[in-house]
Scaffold this motif. Structure first.
Motif, PDB file in Angstrom:
ATOM      1  N   HIS A 109     -13.150  65.142  11.286  1.00 38.49           N
ATOM      2  CA  HIS A 109     -11.996  65.637  10.485  1.00 38.49           C
ATOM      3  C   HIS A 109     -12.637  66.337   9.335  1.00 38.49           C
ATOM      4  N   GLY A 110     -11.895  67.285   8.816  1.00 36.08           N
ATOM      5  CA  GLY A 110     -12.405  68.106   7.570  1.00 36.08           C
ATOM      6  C   GLY A 110     -12.400  67.223   6.465  1.00 36.08           C
ATOM      7  N   GLY A 111     -13.135  67.474   5.401  1.00 36.02           N
ATOM      8  CA  GLY A 111     -13.335  66.786   4.330  1.00 36.02           C
ATOM      9  C   GLY A 111     -14.857  66.541   3.994  1.00 36.02           C
ATOM     10  N   SER A 112     -15.234  66.321   2.421  1.00 33.27           N
ATOM     11  CA  SER A 112     -16.482  66.381   2.129  1.00 33.27           C
ATOM     12  C   SER A 112     -17.468  67.397   2.463  1.00 33.27           C
ATOM     13  N   GLY A 113     -16.709  68.688   2.193  1.00 35.83           N
ATOM     14  CA  GLY A 113     -17.730  69.974   2.403  1.00 35.83           C
ATOM     15  C   GLY A 113     -17.361  70.485   3.803  1.00 35.83           C
ATOM     16  N   VAL A 114     -16.583  69.923   4.430  1.00 40.54           N
ATOM     17  CA  VAL A 114     -16.220  70.480   5.928  1.00 40.54           C
ATOM     18  C   VAL A 114     -14.932  70.796   5.891  1.00 40.54           C
ATOM     19  N   SER A 115     -14.533  72.252   6.317  1.00 39.93           N
ATOM     20  CA  SER A 115     -13.219  72.648   6.105  1.00 39.93           C
ATOM     21  C   SER A 115     -12.243  72.308   7.091  1.00 39.93           C
ATOM     22  N   TRP A 116     -12.771  71.952   8.374  1.00 36.65           N
ATOM     23  CA  TRP A 116     -11.880  71.549   9.581  1.00 36.65           C
ATOM     24  C   TRP A 116     -12.902  70.712  10.361  1.00 36.65           C
ATOM     25  N   GLY A 117     -12.280  69.950  11.422  1.00 36.64           N
ATOM     26  CA  GLY A 117     -12.966  69.158  12.282  1.00 36.64           C
ATOM     27  C   GLY A 117     -12.155  69.204  13.637  1.00 36.64           C
ATOM     28  N   LEU A 118     -12.421  68.176  14.275  1.00 35.50           N
ATOM     29  CA  LEU A 118     -11.705  68.016  15.679  1.00 35.50           C
ATOM     30  C   LEU A 118     -10.343  67.928  15.530  1.00 35.50           C
ATOM     31  N   VAL A 119      -9.912  66.927  14.631  1.00 33.89           N
ATOM     32  CA  VAL A 119      -8.320  66.772  14.606  1.00 33.89           C
ATOM     33  C   VAL A 119      -7.789  68.076  14.157  1.00 33.89           C
ATOM     34  N   GLU A 120      -8.276  68.869  13.310  1.00 34.69           N
ATOM     35  CA  GLU A 120      -7.811  70.228  12.893  1.00 34.69           C
ATOM     36  C   GLU A 120      -7.661  71.215  13.952  1.00 34.69           C
ATOM     37  N   LEU A 121      -8.722  71.060  14.988  1.00 36.30           N
ATOM     38  CA  LEU A 121      -8.844  71.940  15.951  1.00 36.30           C
ATOM     39  C   LEU A 121      -7.401  71.694  16.941  1.00 36.30           C
ATOM     40  N   VAL A 122      -7.267  70.448  17.035  1.00 34.77           N
ATOM     41  CA  VAL A 122      -6.269  69.924  18.064  1.00 34.77           C
ATOM     42  C   VAL A 122      -5.093  70.170  17.456  1.00 34.77           C
ATOM     43  N   ARG A 123      -4.709  70.142  16.253  1.00 38.57           N
ATOM     44  CA  ARG A 123      -3.432  70.329  15.763  1.00 38.57           C
ATOM     45  C   ARG A 123      -3.172  71.799  15.868  1.00 38.57           C
ATOM     46  N   ASN A 124      -4.104  72.708  15.717  1.00 43.47           N
ATOM     47  CA  ASN A 124      -3.823  74.094  15.691  1.00 43.47           C
ATOM     48  C   ASN A 124      -3.713  74.463  17.388  1.00 43.47           C
ATOM     49  N   LEU A 125      -4.415  73.794  18.203  1.00 41.67           N
ATOM     50  CA  LEU A 125      -4.097  74.010  19.486  1.00 41.67           C
ATOM     51  C   LEU A 125      -2.799  73.527  20.105  1.00 41.67           C
ATOM     52  N   ARG A 126      -2.358  72.541  19.648  1.00 41.94           N
ATOM     53  CA  ARG A 126      -0.981  72.052  20.243  1.00 41.94           C
ATOM     54  C   ARG A 126      -0.021  72.230  19.096  1.00 41.94           C
ATOM     55  N   GLN A 127       0.682  73.157  19.286  1.00 39.31           N
ATOM     56  CA  GLN A 127       1.917  73.378  17.997  1.00 39.31           C
ATOM     57  C   GLN A 127       3.136  72.123  18.204  1.00 39.31           C
ATOM     58  N   ASP A 128       2.876  71.394  19.182  1.00 45.33           N
ATOM     59  CA  ASP A 128       4.241  70.360  19.347  1.00 45.33           C
ATOM     60  C   ASP A 128       3.562  68.867  18.917  1.00 45.33           C
ATOM     61  N   ALA A 129       2.239  69.157  18.681  1.00 45.00           N
ATOM     62  CA  ALA A 129       1.545  67.952  18.226  1.00 45.00           C
ATOM     63  C   ALA A 129       0.959  67.737  17.040  1.00 45.00           C
ATOM     64  N   LYS A 130       1.624  68.427  15.830  1.00 39.93           N
ATOM     65  CA  LYS A 130       1.181  68.602  14.518  1.00 39.93           C
ATOM     66  C   LYS A 130       0.788  67.212  13.763  1.00 39.93           C
ATOM     67  N   ARG A 131       1.169  66.043  14.436  1.00 38.60           N
ATOM     68  CA  ARG A 131       1.074  64.934  13.895  1.00 38.60           C
ATOM     69  C   ARG A 131      -0.013  64.028  14.454  1.00 38.60           C
ATOM     70  N   VAL A 132      -0.845  64.819  15.191  1.00 41.08           N
ATOM     71  CA  VAL A 132      -1.739  64.165  15.951  1.00 41.08           C
ATOM     72  C   VAL A 132      -2.905  63.436  15.098  1.00 41.08           C
ATOM     73  N   GLU A 133      -3.388  62.214  15.212  1.00 39.53           N
ATOM     74  CA  GLU A 133      -4.203  61.428  14.871  1.00 39.53           C
ATOM     75  C   GLU A 133      -5.412  60.883  15.623  1.00 39.53           C
ATOM     76  N   LEU A 134      -6.438  60.615  14.715  1.00 36.68           N
ATOM     77  CA  LEU A 134      -7.600  59.978  15.503  1.00 36.68           C
ATOM     78  C   LEU A 134      -7.355  58.594  15.726  1.00 36.68           C
ATOM     79  N   VAL A 135      -7.414  58.054  16.887  1.00 34.38           N
ATOM     80  CA  VAL A 135      -7.430  56.791  17.227  1.00 34.38           C
ATOM     81  C   VAL A 135      -8.694  55.976  16.798  1.00 34.38           C
ATOM     82  N   HIS A 136     -10.019  56.631  16.976  1.00 32.22           N
ATOM     83  CA  HIS A 136     -11.075  55.884  16.562  1.00 32.22           C
ATOM     84  C   HIS A 136     -12.050  57.194  16.079  1.00 32.22           C
ATOM     85  N   ARG A 137     -13.440  56.786  15.600  1.00 28.97           N
ATOM     86  CA  ARG A 137     -14.206  57.906  15.218  1.00 28.97           C
ATOM     87  C   ARG A 137     -15.327  57.763  15.835  1.00 28.97           C
ATOM     88  N   LEU A 138     -16.234  59.048  15.714  1.00 30.99           N
ATOM     89  CA  LEU A 138     -17.518  59.204  16.155  1.00 30.99           C
ATOM     90  C   LEU A 138     -18.177  59.797  15.251  1.00 30.99           C
TER      91      LEU A 138
END
Length: 314
Positions: A109-138
């Motif tokens: 995910h974005g933050g701490s100097g990173v403007s975007w991450g995986l979750v932002e990519l997915v939210r932009n890929l799927r217009q019907d899933a704007k509330r998508v959230e990470l279940v766990h992290r890597l």
């Protein structure tokens, strides 16, 4: 400077921790700043102070103070090339969730100097899933399978599976040196600390949290061991620190590894961390069907194994 915001907790947010609620609504605000404003009492729930771990209820009013950041909720649009890349790395998807084979070097995910991450990519890929959230992290440098939930009810169910140790996670990693003979169980408590520079570190310590990993030798090469690792707990940097404690740091680990070893393997084409989340097994929250995911290795890791096999004549 943004104005004070009063956010009402909706039905899809019931049961969510306060810190995760804020991370979702303040997507461009660094995590450290979010915890700071909670600690200072600037965040209020129903006009009262609250801990980061507080579970929110329907209709709760969360006061969010002004933060000197980009306006919270501002749309983040990652590069189209990266969105296309992630589209090709989706391992499983339905109306409830998605599993992606995350590349090494990509933040979740974005933050701490990173403007975007995986979750932002997915939210932009799927217009019907704007509330998508990470279940766990890597970790950013760890590649492999990661689950994202498209609904809060699905997120809560999968979080409960994690708490009950019902999600099986297996990793493939290349460790420097020779793995100790007949050693499988590594049961060492880990303590997370922060250096004066702000860098997060983890170390084996009796003051740390209980931590259990199982290491299974797949192939022993002349200078490295290919291991499968099953996690029982899921602590920060768990595999990396448990491996180091056995005298076999993960190849390519610039935090806990050995510089000379990393340089040697980089010359063989492995510039990233040799740690890959290869397998996930969990119960689908809606269908109760068993979902088994295998995430293919990325090209550099795959080629490195082939080179080591050729070098050792295996």
């Amino acid at each position: 400077m943004s104005n004070v915001k009063l956010l009402e907790v909706g039905s899809e947010e019931v049961g969510q921790r306060l810190d995760n609620f804020l991370l979702k609504h303040l997507r461009k605000v660094p995590k450290m700043l979010i915890y700071r404003i909670i600690r200072k009492g600037e965040v209020r729930v129903n006009k009262g102070r609250a801990q980061p771990s507080r579970r929110l209820e329907l209709g709760d009013i969360v006061r969010v103070p002004p933060v000197s950041m980009v306006e919270a909720g501002e749309k983040v649009v990652p590069p189209k090339t990266q969105m296309a890349r992630i589209e090709d790395l989706i391992l499983y998807e339905d109306a409830d969730l998605m599993v992606v084979n995350k590349p090494s070097g990509m933040a979740v995910h974005g933050g701490s100097g990173v403007s975007w991450g995986l979750v932002e990519l997915v939210r932009n890929l799927r217009q019907d899933a704007k509330r998508v959230e990470l279940v766990h992290r890597l970790d950013r440098d760890t590649s492999g399978a990661i689950i994202l939930a498209k609904k809060m009810s699905v997120l809560r169910c999968l979080h409960e599976q994690i708490r009950q140790n019902q999600i099986e996670k297996r990793y493939l990693t290349l460790l420097a040196g020779h793995w100790p003979k007949n050693k499988q169980k590594v049961d060492l408590p880990l303590l997370r600390t922060t250096l004066g520079s702000g860098e997060r570190m983890v170390e084996v310590s009796p003051d740390g949290k209980a931590c259990l990993s199982y290491f299974f030798l797949q192939q022993q090469f002349d200078q490295a061991a290919l291991m499968e690792v099953k996690l029982i707990t899921g602590r920060t940097h768990q595999i990396r620190v448990h491996a180091k404690a056995q005298g076999c740091p993960v190849v390519g680990d610039d935090k806990y590894g050995i510089d000379e070893v990393n340089k040697r393997f980089k010359a063989l084409g492995m510039a990233s961390l040799a740690l890959h989340a290869q397998r996930l097994v969990f119960e689908h929250p809606s269908t109760q069907r068993k979902i088994e995911i295998e995430a293919p290795l990325f090209k550099d890791f795959k080629q490195l194994i082939s080179k080591l096999e050729q070098k050792d004549g295996k």
